[in-house]
Design an enzyme around this catalytic site. Structure first.
Site, PDB file in Angstrom:
ATOM      1  N   LEU A  65     -10.908 106.748   2.392  1.00 16.82           N
ATOM      2  CA  LEU A  65      -9.838 107.749   2.339  1.00 16.82           C
ATOM      3  C   LEU A  65      -9.526 108.264   3.740  1.00 16.82           C
ATOM      4  O   LEU A  65      -9.344 109.454   3.957  1.00 16.82           O
ATOM      5  CB  LEU A  65     -10.237 108.912   1.418  1.00 16.82           C
ATOM      6  CG  LEU A  65     -10.251 108.618  -0.084  1.00 16.82           C
ATOM      7  CD1 LEU A  65     -10.706 109.841  -0.867  1.00 16.82           C
ATOM      8  CD2 LEU A  65      -8.873 108.156  -0.576  1.00 16.82           C
TER       9      LEU A  65
ATOM     10  N   CYS B  22     -10.417  89.883   4.659  1.00 18.93           N
ATOM     11  CA  CYS B  22     -10.591  89.977   3.202  1.00 18.93           C
ATOM     12  C   CYS B  22      -9.428  90.650   2.479  1.00 18.93           C
ATOM     13  O   CYS B  22      -8.778  90.028   1.637  1.00 18.93           O
ATOM     14  CB  CYS B  22     -11.890  90.727   2.881  1.00 18.93           C
ATOM     15  SG  CYS B  22     -13.380  89.836   3.388  1.00 18.93           S
TER      16      CYS B  22
ATOM     17  N   LEU C  12     -19.780  92.137   1.999  1.00 21.36           N
ATOM     18  CA  LEU C  12     -20.198  92.517   3.341  1.00 21.36           C
ATOM     19  C   LEU C  12     -19.044  93.159   4.100  1.00 21.36           C
ATOM     20  O   LEU C  12     -17.920  92.669   4.074  1.00 21.36           O
ATOM     21  CB  LEU C  12     -20.682  91.291   4.120  1.00 21.36           C
ATOM     22  CG  LEU C  12     -21.779  90.442   3.462  1.00 21.36           C
ATOM     23  CD1 LEU C  12     -22.114  89.247   4.345  1.00 21.36           C
ATOM     24  CD2 LEU C  12     -23.019  91.279   3.189  1.00 21.36           C
ATOM     25  N   ARG C  13     -19.360  94.236   4.799  1.00 21.42           N
ATOM     26  CA  ARG C  13     -18.376  94.859   5.691  1.00 21.42           C
ATOM     27  C   ARG C  13     -18.609  94.330   7.101  1.00 21.42           C
ATOM     28  O   ARG C  13     -19.728  94.394   7.611  1.00 21.42           O
ATOM     29  CB  ARG C  13     -18.535  96.375   5.697  1.00 21.42           C
ATOM     30  CG  ARG C  13     -18.246  97.067   4.382  1.00 21.42           C
ATOM     31  CD  ARG C  13     -18.684  98.526   4.454  1.00 21.42           C
ATOM     32  NE  ARG C  13     -20.123  98.632   4.702  1.00 21.42           N
ATOM     33  CZ  ARG C  13     -20.724  99.716   5.184  1.00 21.42           C
ATOM     34  NH1 ARG C  13     -20.021 100.786   5.480  1.00 21.42           N
ATOM     35  NH2 ARG C  13     -22.036  99.736   5.368  1.00 21.42           N
ATOM     36  N   GLU C  14     -17.554  93.841   7.719  1.00 17.82           N
ATOM     37  CA  GLU C  14     -17.701  93.407   9.101  1.00 17.82           C
ATOM     38  C   GLU C  14     -18.105  94.606   9.955  1.00 17.82           C
ATOM     39  O   GLU C  14     -17.586  95.696   9.802  1.00 17.82           O
ATOM     40  CB  GLU C  14     -16.386  92.808   9.614  1.00 17.82           C
ATOM     41  CG  GLU C  14     -16.043  91.494   8.926  1.00 17.82           C
ATOM     42  CD  GLU C  14     -14.881  90.775   9.592  1.00 17.82           C
ATOM     43  OE1 GLU C  14     -14.836  90.740  10.835  1.00 17.82           O
ATOM     44  OE2 GLU C  14     -14.025  90.254   8.865  1.00 17.82           O
TER      45      GLU C  14
ATOM     46  N   ASP D 189     -22.095  73.004   9.324  1.00 16.28           N
ATOM     47  CA  ASP D 189     -20.692  73.198   9.667  1.00 16.28           C
ATOM     48  C   ASP D 189     -20.144  71.908  10.249  1.00 16.28           C
ATOM     49  O   ASP D 189     -20.862  71.165  10.933  1.00 16.28           O
ATOM     50  CB  ASP D 189     -20.518  74.339  10.670  1.00 16.28           C
ATOM     51  CG  ASP D 189     -19.117  74.914  10.658  1.00 16.28           C
ATOM     52  OD1 ASP D 189     -18.910  75.981  10.026  1.00 16.28           O
ATOM     53  OD2 ASP D 189     -18.223  74.294  11.263  1.00 16.28           O
TER      54      ASP D 189
ATOM     55  N   VAL E  12     -19.302  84.684   6.718  1.00 15.87           N
ATOM     56  CA  VAL E  12     -20.118  84.857   5.517  1.00 15.87           C
ATOM     57  C   VAL E  12     -21.330  83.938   5.544  1.00 15.87           C
ATOM     58  O   VAL E  12     -22.459  84.348   5.270  1.00 15.87           O
ATOM     59  CB  VAL E  12     -19.282  84.622   4.243  1.00 15.87           C
ATOM     60  CG1 VAL E  12     -20.170  84.616   3.001  1.00 15.87           C
ATOM     61  CG2 VAL E  12     -18.199  85.690   4.119  1.00 15.87           C
TER      62      VAL E  12
ATOM     63  N   THR F  57     -11.341  80.494   2.611  1.00 16.55           N
ATOM     64  CA  THR F  57     -10.323  80.408   1.556  1.00 16.55           C
ATOM     65  C   THR F  57      -9.100  81.207   2.006  1.00 16.55           C
ATOM     66  O   THR F  57      -8.764  82.238   1.413  1.00 16.55           O
ATOM     67  CB  THR F  57     -10.852  80.946   0.211  1.00 16.55           C
ATOM     68  OG1 THR F  57     -11.357  82.286   0.404  1.00 16.55           O
ATOM     69  CG2 THR F  57     -11.972  80.077  -0.318  1.00 16.55           C
TER      70      THR F  57
ATOM     71  N   LYS G 298      -5.747  88.836   2.306  1.00 18.67           N
ATOM     72  CA  LYS G 298      -5.671  87.587   1.541  1.00 18.67           C
ATOM     73  C   LYS G 298      -6.139  87.771   0.096  1.00 18.67           C
ATOM     74  O   LYS G 298      -5.611  87.132  -0.820  1.00 18.67           O
ATOM     75  CB  LYS G 298      -6.463  86.473   2.225  1.00 18.67           C
ATOM     76  CG  LYS G 298      -7.965  86.560   2.133  1.00 18.67           C
ATOM     77  CD  LYS G 298      -8.631  85.361   2.784  1.00 18.67           C
ATOM     78  CE  LYS G 298     -10.148  85.413   2.665  1.00 18.67           C
ATOM     79  NZ  LYS G 298     -10.645  85.291   1.291  1.00 18.67           N
TER      80      LYS G 298
END
Length: 439
Positions: free
Chosen positions: A253, A263, A153-155, A30, A11, A86, A266
């Site tokens: 679907l 995501c 966001l979609r990986e 980081d 992210v 997280t 969790k």
């Protein structure tokens, strides 16, 4: 705007790079020196299409930089985004917020002048309140506004999602925070991306509710697929039939082996735990979590059944290890449960994935890794498509048949047309479609 992005994982790195591409001055922070060294050398810690080129361009333009030093980055920033992990906490499934709160403490000690602190990480309701409490406890004099700005966001498609979002959700109690975030996202006004401004707790819950709803759609169609197999219906046509209803929509679907990734697993679990603590359990989401967990292992049994009821001593070739295409993310990937189930049943497993094999090796023991799809199929008694990479969508079936010892193809993503596969002499088994039979 001057932005500090705390956390340079998926992210943080994507968001920071896209903000820099908007023209902002971004420093990604980081604690991992090896990660920062790699980024400064132009090596990406994750696979995301187009990210390496976008990082290189913005570094060259002087808008994007990477460091392990939090204090100077925060001190100079107009906005500080918290984008740390997280993960699910061991033992109880709650979101582990230790990294978020540690970041808040360090930010508190470093802020200089009015600063908006924005939680970008996916966090339970009320986390922003605690972040603000921590900062004000450590630095009562600090001029800080705390906001929530969840990511959607979609990986595999994250850059496009960031630059062309369905919506931007901002949770803010302080008008100054809203003003800063509107300025940060101003470049998206040209795309008419709607900005939804809510209270902070509402924004936090919106993220969890969105992921839980999408996970529910996936789990719903997977259960319908099981019913289709029993009654002779075609789940793909059912999905199209209901997806054409604008109230339902066609996305998410697609029947398969269950959801995975960083995501949905969790976040659904964290929502369940949050709701239980609040005394308002979300029974529907509880069921979604349980069904999805059991489905992955059930896919291993499906392969065993396709192989005549036993895979002991047989070689099973697995194509696709990551939880979805166009990523190297192995977190909660269905392949982990499927491969473990096959090994427990006595199978030898050989696998190939275009991007995920290095990430898979520490997670899967006793697996032989192949050079490509055809090397993976060599001498195999059965071939299983687990992840629908484009490279697996148009395989040379005649070549596969010649390479394999047996002719069983289990397509857990419904990539192929049954008749065409069967014409090449395969027993073809898919998900939720009638007509699986010996060729």
């Amino acid at each position: 705007m001057r932005i500090a992005m705390i956390g340079s994982g998926y992210v943080g790195l994507v968001s920071g790079t896209c903000f820099a591409d908007f023209g902002h001055q971004v420093v990604c922070v980081d604690k991992d020196p090896a990660k920062i060294a790699a980024l400064n050398a132009g090596r990406m810690p994750i696979y995301e299409p187009g990210l390496d080129a976008l990082v290189a361009e913005n570094v060259e333009q002087g808008r994007l930089s990477f460091t392990t030093e939090l204090k100077p980055a925060v001190a100079e920033a107009d906005a500080v985004f918290i984008a740390v992990g997280t993960p699910s906490r061991r033992g109880d499934g709650f979101a582990d917020l230790s990294f978020v709160f540690a970041a808040a403490r360090e930010i508190a000690e470093a802020v200089n002048g009015f600063t908006v602190v924005v939680t970008k990480s996916t966090v339970p309701v009320g986390t922003g309140d605690e972040v603000e409490r921590i900062i004000r406890e450590i630095r009562p004099d600090a001029e800080v506004a705390v906001a929530s700005n969840p990511e959607f966001l979609r990986e595999g498609a994250a850059i496009g999602d960031f630059k062309r979002p369905d919506r931007i959700v901002v949770g803010a109690e302080d008008p100054r925070a809203e003003e800063v975030l509107r300025e940060i996202y101003r470049p998206l006004f040209l795309n008419q991306a709607p900005i939804l401004v809510t209270g902070r707790r509402t924004a936090e819950l919106t993220k969890y509710a969105a992921n839980a709803f999408l996970a529910t759609k996936i789990t719903f169609i997977n259960e319908i697929a099981d019913l289709c197999e029993q009654v002779g219906a075609d789940v793909q046509q059912v999905a199209r039939g209901i997806g054409l209803d604008n109230r339902i929509g066609a996305k998410f679907l697609h029947a398969g082996p269950g959801y995975g990734g960083s995501c949905f697993p969790k976040d659904t679990l964290a929502l369940v735990k949050t709701a239980q603590d609040a005394g308002t359990p979300v029974r529907l989401v509880e069921t979604v979590v349980a069904v999805n967990d059991s489905r992955k292992r059930a896919m291993a049994r499906k392969v065993v059944q396709a192989c005549g009821g036993s895979v002991r001593g047989k070689t099973v070739a697995v194509l696709g290890l990551t939880f979805k295409p166009n990523t190297d993310d192995m977190r909660d990937a269905p392949s982990l449960s499927i491969i473990t189930g096959l090994q427990d049943a006595g199978a030898r497993v050989r696998a190939y994935d275009p991007e995920g094999m290095e990430a898979a090796k520490p997670l899967l023991g006793g697996v032989a890794y192949a050079r490509d799809a055809y090397d993976c199929a060599e001498g195999a008694d059965a071939l299983v498509i687990v992840t629908e990479w484009n490279a697996f969508r148009a395989l040379d079936l005649a070549r596969l048949g010649q390479a394999m010892a047996g002719r069983v193809l289990v397509d857990l993503r419904n990539v192929y047309d049954q008749a065409s596969v069967q014409r090449h002499g395969f027993r073809y088994v898919s998900v939720g479609r009638p007509g699986d039979a010996e060729a």
